[in-house]
Design a protein around this motif. Sequence first.
Motif, PDB file in Angstrom:
ATOM      1  N   PHE A 288       9.151   2.904 -14.998  1.00  0.00           N
ATOM      2  CA  PHE A 288       8.728   1.704 -13.987  1.00  0.00           C
ATOM      3  C   PHE A 288       7.787   2.153 -12.944  1.00  0.00           C
ATOM      4  CE2 PHE A 288      12.301   2.664 -10.787  1.00  0.00           C
ATOM      5  CZ  PHE A 288      11.703   2.266  -9.638  1.00  0.00           C
ATOM      6  N   ILE A 289       7.983   3.585 -12.504  1.00  0.00           N
ATOM      7  CA  ILE A 289       7.224   4.000 -11.437  1.00  0.00           C
ATOM      8  C   ILE A 289       5.480   4.091 -11.881  1.00  0.00           C
ATOM      9  CG2 ILE A 289       6.596   5.916  -9.887  1.00  0.00           C
ATOM     10  CD1 ILE A 289       9.479   6.554  -9.558  1.00  0.00           C
ATOM     11  N   ALA A 290       5.437   4.313 -13.259  1.00  0.00           N
ATOM     12  CA  ALA A 290       4.118   4.322 -13.497  1.00  0.00           C
ATOM     13  C   ALA A 290       3.361   3.130 -13.640  1.00  0.00           C
ATOM     14  CB  ALA A 290       3.908   5.161 -15.089  1.00  0.00           C
ATOM     15  N   ALA A 291       4.271   2.052 -14.061  1.00  0.00           N
ATOM     16  CA  ALA A 291       3.755   0.679 -13.940  1.00  0.00           C
ATOM     17  C   ALA A 291       3.432   0.291 -12.327  1.00  0.00           C
ATOM     18  CB  ALA A 291       4.760  -0.225 -14.542  1.00  0.00           C
ATOM     19  N   VAL A 292       4.071   0.715 -11.492  1.00  0.00           N
ATOM     20  CA  VAL A 292       3.668   0.491 -10.391  1.00  0.00           C
ATOM     21  C   VAL A 292       2.229   1.062  -9.835  1.00  0.00           C
ATOM     22  CG1 VAL A 292       4.462   0.632  -7.660  1.00  0.00           C
ATOM     23  CG2 VAL A 292       6.305   0.283  -9.380  1.00  0.00           C
ATOM     24  N   ASP A 293       2.387   2.315 -10.335  1.00  0.00           N
ATOM     25  CA  ASP A 293       0.976   3.049 -10.023  1.00  0.00           C
ATOM     26  C   ASP A 293      -0.106   2.353 -10.656  1.00  0.00           C
ATOM     27  OD1 ASP A 293      -0.874   4.885  -9.400  1.00  0.00           O
ATOM     28  OD2 ASP A 293      -0.122   6.435 -11.052  1.00  0.00           O
ATOM     29  N   GLN A 294      -0.054   1.813 -11.793  1.00  0.00           N
ATOM     30  CA  GLN A 294      -1.008   1.043 -12.421  1.00  0.00           C
ATOM     31  C   GLN A 294      -1.097  -0.495 -11.890  1.00  0.00           C
ATOM     32  OE1 GLN A 294       0.417   1.409 -16.436  1.00  0.00           O
ATOM     33  NE2 GLN A 294       0.206   3.756 -16.190  1.00  0.00           N
ATOM     34  N   GLY A 295      -0.388  -0.773 -10.979  1.00  0.00           N
ATOM     35  CA  GLY A 295      -0.377  -2.051 -10.410  1.00  0.00           C
ATOM     36  C   GLY A 295       0.097  -3.210 -11.369  1.00  0.00           C
ATOM     37  N   ASP A 296       0.882  -2.862 -12.239  1.00  0.00           N
ATOM     38  CA  ASP A 296       1.718  -3.945 -13.203  1.00  0.00           C
ATOM     39  C   ASP A 296       3.024  -4.212 -12.803  1.00  0.00           C
ATOM     40  OD1 ASP A 296       2.247  -5.530 -15.073  1.00  0.00           O
ATOM     41  OD2 ASP A 296       1.651  -4.432 -16.647  1.00  0.00           O
ATOM     42  N   LEU A 297       3.083  -4.871 -11.567  1.00  0.00           N
ATOM     43  CA  LEU A 297       4.572  -4.876 -11.070  1.00  0.00           C
ATOM     44  C   LEU A 297       5.471  -5.769 -12.074  1.00  0.00           C
ATOM     45  CD1 LEU A 297       3.766  -5.640  -7.438  1.00  0.00           C
ATOM     46  CD2 LEU A 297       4.848  -3.551  -8.450  1.00  0.00           C
TER      47      LEU A 297
ATOM     48  N   ASP B 284       1.008  -1.201  -0.003  1.00  0.00           N
ATOM     49  CA  ASP B 284      -0.051  -0.089  -0.053  1.00  0.00           C
ATOM     50  C   ASP B 284       0.883   1.214   0.085  1.00  0.00           C
ATOM     51  OD1 ASP B 284       0.852  -0.868   2.554  1.00  0.00           O
ATOM     52  OD2 ASP B 284      -0.669   0.277   3.561  1.00  0.00           O
ATOM     53  N   LEU B 285       1.893   1.332   0.636  1.00  0.00           N
ATOM     54  CA  LEU B 285       3.003   2.570   0.988  1.00  0.00           C
ATOM     55  C   LEU B 285       3.472   2.581  -0.590  1.00  0.00           C
ATOM     56  CD1 LEU B 285       4.656   2.712   4.175  1.00  0.00           C
ATOM     57  CD2 LEU B 285       2.694   3.920   3.533  1.00  0.00           C
ATOM     58  N   ALA B 286       3.917   1.414  -1.220  1.00  0.00           N
ATOM     59  CA  ALA B 286       4.688   1.589  -2.568  1.00  0.00           C
ATOM     60  C   ALA B 286       3.685   2.260  -3.362  1.00  0.00           C
ATOM     61  CB  ALA B 286       5.042   0.092  -2.714  1.00  0.00           C
ATOM     62  N   SER B 287       2.624   1.558  -3.510  1.00  0.00           N
ATOM     63  CA  SER B 287       1.583   2.180  -4.555  1.00  0.00           C
ATOM     64  C   SER B 287       1.177   3.732  -4.093  1.00  0.00           C
ATOM     65  CB  SER B 287       0.291   1.144  -4.207  1.00  0.00           C
ATOM     66  OG  SER B 287      -0.906   2.051  -5.053  1.00  0.00           O
TER      67      SER B 287
ATOM     68  N   ARG C 277       5.549  -5.666 -15.456  1.00  0.00           N
ATOM     69  CA  ARG C 277       6.137  -4.551 -16.285  1.00  0.00           C
ATOM     70  C   ARG C 277       6.983  -3.688 -15.892  1.00  0.00           C
ATOM     71  NH1 ARG C 277       4.547   0.359 -18.675  1.00  0.00           N
ATOM     72  NH2 ARG C 277       2.711   0.357 -17.574  1.00  0.00           N
ATOM     73  N   ALA C 278       6.881  -3.226 -14.271  1.00  0.00           N
ATOM     74  CA  ALA C 278       7.763  -2.534 -13.680  1.00  0.00           C
ATOM     75  C   ALA C 278       9.137  -3.162 -13.761  1.00  0.00           C
ATOM     76  CB  ALA C 278       7.221  -2.167 -12.365  1.00  0.00           C
ATOM     77  N   ALA C 279       8.935  -4.677 -13.300  1.00  0.00           N
ATOM     78  CA  ALA C 279      10.154  -5.439 -13.399  1.00  0.00           C
ATOM     79  C   ALA C 279      11.114  -5.399 -14.602  1.00  0.00           C
ATOM     80  CB  ALA C 279       9.893  -7.011 -12.772  1.00  0.00           C
ATOM     81  N   ASN C 280      10.094  -5.728 -15.877  1.00  0.00           N
ATOM     82  CA  ASN C 280      10.747  -5.653 -16.991  1.00  0.00           C
ATOM     83  C   ASN C 280      11.483  -4.453 -17.203  1.00  0.00           C
ATOM     84  OD1 ASN C 280      10.522  -8.453 -17.207  1.00  0.00           O
ATOM     85  ND2 ASN C 280       8.415  -8.056 -18.192  1.00  0.00           N
ATOM     86  N   LEU C 281      11.014  -3.399 -17.126  1.00  0.00           N
ATOM     87  CA  LEU C 281      11.657  -2.299 -17.207  1.00  0.00           C
ATOM     88  C   LEU C 281      12.857  -2.015 -16.495  1.00  0.00           C
ATOM     89  CD1 LEU C 281       8.545   0.294 -17.416  1.00  0.00           C
ATOM     90  CD2 LEU C 281      10.198  -0.246 -19.313  1.00  0.00           C
ATOM     91  N   LEU C 282      12.902  -2.432 -15.029  1.00  0.00           N
ATOM     92  CA  LEU C 282      13.971  -2.224 -14.294  1.00  0.00           C
ATOM     93  C   LEU C 282      15.067  -3.262 -14.780  1.00  0.00           C
ATOM     94  CD1 LEU C 282      13.046  -2.530 -10.568  1.00  0.00           C
ATOM     95  CD2 LEU C 282      14.230  -0.634 -11.851  1.00  0.00           C
ATOM     96  N   TYR C 283      14.630  -4.441 -15.189  1.00  0.00           N
ATOM     97  CA  TYR C 283      15.738  -5.492 -15.629  1.00  0.00           C
ATOM     98  C   TYR C 283      16.342  -5.249 -16.921  1.00  0.00           C
ATOM     99  CZ  TYR C 283      15.361  -8.723 -11.963  1.00  0.00           C
ATOM    100  OH  TYR C 283      15.623  -9.430 -10.574  1.00  0.00           O
TER     101      TYR C 283
END
Lengths: 292, 469
Positions: free
Chosen positions: B66-75, B36-39, B77-83
């Motif tokens: 990657f932060i937008a992906a976290v905001d959208q709850g698509d972790l 919840d805090l991350a979101s 995609r966030a991970a793929n962007l990071l990696y």
Amino acid sequence: MFRILKSEWLAPKVRRFEVEAPRVASRHRPGHFVIVRAYSGGERIPLTIADSDSKRGSITLVVQVIGATTERMCLLKADDALSDVVGPLGKATEIENFGHVVLVGGGVGTAVIYPQASALKAKGNRVTAVMGGRSKPYVILEEELKKLCDAVYPCTDDGSYGYNGFVTGKLGELIADPALPVNAVITAGPVPMMKAIANVTREKKILTIASLNPVMVDGTGMCGGCRVTVGGKNLFACVDGPEFNAHEVDFASLTDRLTAYREHERAVWDKLKDDNDHQCKLQAAMAEDRAQ
Amino acid sequence: MKASERMKIQRAAMPECPPDERAKHFREVNLGLPPDLASLESKRCLACKNHECVAGCPVGIDIPGFIAAVDQGDLERAANLLYAANVLPGITGRVCPQETQCEELCLVGKKGKPVAIGYLERYVADWARNNLTRTVQLAPATGKTVAVVGSGPAGLTCAGELAKLGYDVTVFEALHRPGGVLVYGIPEFRLPKAIVDQEVKTLQDMGVKIECNVVIGATLTLADLLKEEGFGAVFVANGAGLPVFQNIPGENLKGVYSANEYLTRVNLMSAYLGAKADTPVLRGQGVVVVGGGNTAMDAVRTARRLGADPAVLVYRRSEKEMPARVEEVHHAKEEGVRFEMLTNPVAVLGDEAGWVRAVRCQRMGLGEPDASGRRKPVPIEGSEFDVPCQVFIEAVGTKSNPLLTQATPGLNLNKWGNIIADENGMTSIPGVFAGGDIVRGGATVILAMGDGKKAAVGIHNYLNKTASA
């Protein structure tokens, strides 16, 4: 893992290993050492390479039981393996044509001078070996050294074999002989012995090289734990040595630093006394040693 | 959500293990943001046009993406962007000095506190570690081989990037365990070994081979790698190496350590386990550490956990000149480390048996700015005082390790013995690249990773060129 090809008692509580380490073997020159971690979770300990066979891809290590790590290592047999072996480390001995070289080994230190004997002989030196031990069974590698050296003098503290007395006494005799002047001395063994050897040769200004054995961790210069004072400067035995001009070494500081972990070493060894499996193997190994 | 609404959200606080509890153990201090805090934190990003944060990242992570992906709850995609930009996000999310990189340039930070980019990176990396099996896409195999010397942050990054490009990579590590400074230097409470092991395993799953117990310059030479072993290129990232001692009287007393030795004993060799570990470390009631960098913080906080009271940090400049991460300084203070700023050790004092009994220190004043632009510390005459202690640890920097460089003719070095590399990471020897501390002297994990990434591109271009020539 580094497979043990051969494992045998060389003297009471002194074991010789032939270990598969092809890359180390092909680069080994006299004076080099390896860092060994005998088993997972174990200490990293420096051991001088006593011999190598690049065709067999193996190196020889000689280990004396002086604590928990070495006691556990000395129970390993052929086809067992050492977890980690890394090297060859340190600077190789500077092998020159000195003329007449006397190699002085004390206890397992004799294993350090053995590869030097061969290289020095190949360079055209007259090579004399002096090997000390508490009593006859503790004098090692005599037959091997006889094959390489021009003269070999085993010495025993109790007079049970060879020269009756310390290696310093024998060395004193050798350097006093005008017929065969000594041009260089290379020594390896317990610190008090190397210190005494340096004192014997100091006055005559005979070049004297000592192979030092301080506490090490990584063995590649990264930790600085092996620093020794040589000629007033702090040097790292692992990358600047382990061989130094013995007349410049601060042996008192080296001796003192070697005692830093005595309490811990004793505690770990004591703990091993409660390990039944280990004690069982130890009894069997000691019986095998006596039978030899 | 409107920008004005986003800007009303307070920056998330990192949940931490309480100081009095954590000063007694080695478990991680920062516990990570809950979902919840991350979101909520991800909503603070304004997705601004210039996204300057990316320019502040040595490995160029698509931070707003990657932060937008976290905001959208698509972790995922966030991970793929990071990696895609960073093969070791679980590590950088923990040890990067974000406050002087991405977060310093964050637009939100101009008016209030910047977006907690580092916390979010860690959040996504930890989620991916627990929930995704494979997050990295590999190019088809090129059939070409590359050797990497050293398995620290620079080496692992370069290996990962090259594996992604389809190269057959072998990493040679001198120690018995991969990770370099990540396992021998940085303590468990800042970077758990399990995270490093897992990141290493991810690389191995990508096909990277790791050979421990090989010292390049001793076991094999660079020439061996290029000729006998037939590698197409080599990346040298063997780290900073030799610890510097201050050269003051008493440094050979029992109880004096370099930070490298102290941390290696405790971290790599598990000496914190006491008699249960084969490798010992001296503890002592009082411990003094000299230095102002992250290594000094790691050493003094480690000493505190091993029971030091007092655990004292001495530094010759003032606190604001300390190169350590702000968070480490803050954590150290919370844990009860005593800071003695503008103080410099001048001698280590011993007892008759050769054990450390105190460190003699001198107070310093600040003079004119020096070459670094910081005010130069000048000794105050007659200000000497003794700090009683049994262990004294020096964390005053490292110099280059000569093992590899001395064994490599034709490799150009600067006056400090560091390897000279060009803008592509290539050295004076064709096909030999270098990066990390062996090029920079002592720097950070992320700068080393940036070098590894740059060299991977350099190697890729080099091998393509040699293939077409």
